[in-house]
Design an enzyme around this catalytic site. Structure first.
Site, mmCIF file in Angstrom:
data_model
loop_
_atom_site.group_PDB
_atom_site.id
_atom_site.type_symbol
_atom_site.label_atom_id
_atom_site.label_comp_id
_atom_site.label_asym_id
_atom_site.label_seq_id
_atom_site.Cartn_x
_atom_site.Cartn_y
_atom_site.Cartn_z
ATOM 1 N N LYS A 11 6.321 19.415 19.143
ATOM 2 C CA LYS A 11 4.654 18.022 19.365
ATOM 3 C C LYS A 11 5.294 17.031 20.045
ATOM 4 O O LYS A 11 6.510 16.814 19.172
ATOM 5 C CB LYS A 11 3.493 19.156 19.229
ATOM 6 N N LEU A 104 8.997 15.719 14.940
ATOM 7 C CA LEU A 104 8.684 16.804 16.623
ATOM 8 C C LEU A 104 8.103 17.755 16.209
ATOM 9 O O LEU A 104 8.063 19.284 16.280
ATOM 10 C CB LEU A 104 9.968 17.406 17.221
ATOM 11 N N THR A 109 6.247 24.673 14.087
ATOM 12 C CA THR A 109 5.709 25.103 15.377
ATOM 13 C C THR A 109 6.985 26.693 14.824
ATOM 14 O O THR A 109 6.545 27.505 15.610
ATOM 15 C CB THR A 109 7.159 24.472 16.168
ATOM 16 N N ASP A 141 0.901 21.103 10.986
ATOM 17 C CA ASP A 141 0.834 20.654 11.894
ATOM 18 C C ASP A 141 0.674 22.350 12.817
ATOM 19 O O ASP A 141 1.096 22.434 13.799
ATOM 20 C CB ASP A 141 2.541 19.917 12.204
HETATM 21 P P1 ATP Z 1 6.879 16.941 11.637
HETATM 22 O O1 ATP Z 1 6.773 16.844 12.296
HETATM 23 O O2 ATP Z 1 6.041 18.121 11.503
HETATM 24 O O3 ATP Z 1 6.876 16.304 10.412
HETATM 25 P P2 ATP Z 1 9.266 16.766 11.980
HETATM 26 O O4 ATP Z 1 9.772 17.749 13.249
HETATM 27 O O5 ATP Z 1 9.462 15.960 10.539
HETATM 28 O O6 ATP Z 1 7.999 17.664 11.199
HETATM 29 P P3 ATP Z 1 10.891 19.724 10.577
HETATM 30 O O7 ATP Z 1 12.220 19.494 11.967
HETATM 31 O O8 ATP Z 1 10.046 20.508 10.480
HETATM 32 O O9 ATP Z 1 10.516 18.167 10.138
HETATM 33 O O10 ATP Z 1 12.091 19.848 8.995
HETATM 34 C C1 ATP Z 1 11.749 18.913 8.389
HETATM 35 C C2 ATP Z 1 12.385 19.852 6.825
HETATM 36 O O11 ATP Z 1 11.984 20.777 7.259
HETATM 37 C C3 ATP Z 1 13.958 19.388 7.333
HETATM 38 O O12 ATP Z 1 14.748 19.176 6.318
HETATM 39 C C4 ATP Z 1 13.671 21.180 7.309
HETATM 40 O O13 ATP Z 1 15.633 21.244 5.656
HETATM 41 C C5 ATP Z 1 13.427 21.963 7.089
HETATM 42 N N1 ATP Z 1 12.765 23.395 7.266
HETATM 43 C C6 ATP Z 1 12.750 24.525 6.775
HETATM 44 N N2 ATP Z 1 11.691 25.369 7.656
HETATM 45 C C7 ATP Z 1 12.422 24.342 8.818
HETATM 46 C C8 ATP Z 1 12.020 24.859 10.317
HETATM 47 N N3 ATP Z 1 12.344 26.465 10.517
HETATM 48 N N4 ATP Z 1 13.320 24.395 11.330
HETATM 49 C C9 ATP Z 1 13.064 22.957 11.151
HETATM 50 N N5 ATP Z 1 13.484 22.575 9.655
HETATM 51 C C10 ATP Z 1 13.019 23.249 8.148
#
Ligand code: ATP
Length: 317
Positions: A11, A104, A109, A141
């Site tokens: 997203k 994102l 997701t 989210d």
């Molecule tokens: P949001 O936009 O919801 O804040 P984000 O895109 O900033 O999320 P994520 O990619 O979800 O962040 O990753 C945040 C942290 O979560 C990472 O440092 C990673 O180590 C951990 N993590 C745990 N599970 C997952 C997963 N399935 N995919 C990606 N990262 C994950």
């Protein structure tokens, strides 16, 4: 059926307003979330051993209990212990395409896909709102990621009001591979710097959150007016992330000078910056120009577009 393969889209935030502090310690938010055509592939399969296993092709993603997909499976196992013992354990394989810690909703997701996949695997027949309620206990989210599309999200981000879906607007994403911004840091810093201006009484908080429903960007979305939407993009977290990360600010500035770019903004807590465009051709040209303007191999660029859905089943065996 013993296994499902699900598509789990990322997203972007078209709008993110921090309204105030909640008694539970979280922030009261008003956001507009939009699914994009950049997705992870999640395989959810029943296994004969009574356990949860996670595999992921991305070295930065943990495969233990700290993985949000693991926690989604664990939640389903505790909520539906009879199904867990009837169908056995679950093996989850994540093929990452969404940059990690990028704003994102990559983890969210994945968790949403696991909830949908296990619901199918265990033939639970949960409704969308039941899945969203379970998702809200994992992360703010996660509920949005289930149905996706375009939606207003208030509260911590878990209270959703769907909007008519946008689908023919193109999005260029830019993110430095090695640059991560902690969501917790961004909100904490915002609270330290701007906490004095938070709305504190409950009635005013509710009134402000409701105001987003009649806000200018929502009108632009209802009119499917890409130019107007792009003019009304907003993200309060830019106030703390841009000064602390000059590279992110630079992406924002370079995007803004590109021909065809209708608007540009950081997504969520960053560090991904996106630009909106009316055609794929323009989006490809902007990607090319950005690559020339910033010849840094650490910079990842994606051309994608808005989509009208969240988690989808790609196949089942
Ligand atoms: P949001 O936009 O919801 O804040 P984000 O895109 O900033 O999320 P994520 O990619 O979800 O962040 O990753 C945040 C942290 O979560 C990472 O440092 C990673 O180590 C951990 N993590 C745990 N599970 C997952 C997963 N399935 N995919 C990606 N990262 C994950």
């Amino acid at each position: 059926m013993r296994s499902y393969t699900l598509i789990a889209p990322a997203k972007i935030n078209l709008y993110l307003e921090i309204i105030g502090a909640r008694p539970d310690g979280y922030h009261e938010l008003a956001m507009i979330l939009q699914s994009i055509d950049l997705a992870d592939k999640i395989d959810v399969r029943s296994i004969s051993v009574d356990t949860i296993r996670v595999h992921c092709n991305h070295p930065q993603v943990p495969t233990d209990k700290s993985n949000l997909a693991y926690r989604a499976a664990e939640l389903m196992a505790t909520q539906f212990p009879e199904a867990f013992s009837k169908y056995g354990g679950v093996e989850i394989t994540i093929k990452k395409h969404i940059p990690v810690a990028a704003g994102l909703a990559g983890g969210s997701t994945n968790a949403a896909a696991v909830l949908v996949g296990i619901d199918l695997l265990w033939k639970l027949g949960l409704t969308q709102s039941e899945l969203e309620e379970l998702g809200a206990t994992l992360g703010s989210d996660v509920p949005f990621c289930i149905a996706g599309g375009t939606a207003i999200a208030t509260g911590r981000g878990e209270q959703l009001s769907p909007l008519p879906s946008l689908d023919n607007i193109y999005v260029v994403l830019a993110k430095y591979r090695s640059l991560e911004v902690s969501t917790a840091w961004a909100y904490k810093t915002y609270r330290q710097q701007f906490g004095n201006s938070y709305i504190r009484d409950t009635d005013s908080l509710t009134a402000r959150a409701n105001a987003v429903h009649s806000g200018e960007i929502v009108k632009a979305i209802l009119n499917k007016d890409a130019r107007e939407i792009a003019q009304k993009l907003h993200n309060d977290l830019e106030r703390v992330v841009l000064p602390a990360y000059p590279q992110v600010l630079q992406l924002r500035e370079v995007f803004a000078t590109q021909e065809g770019v209708l608007g540009t903004m950081m997504s969520g807590s960053g560090p991904t910056v996106f630009a909106l465009l009316e055609s794929e051709q323009q989006a490809q040209a902007v990607k090319l120009h950005l690559r020339e303007a910033i010849p840094d191999e650490d910079l990842e660029l994606f051309v994608t577009r808005m989509i009208t859905h969240g988690i989808q089943v790609a196949s089942s065996v």
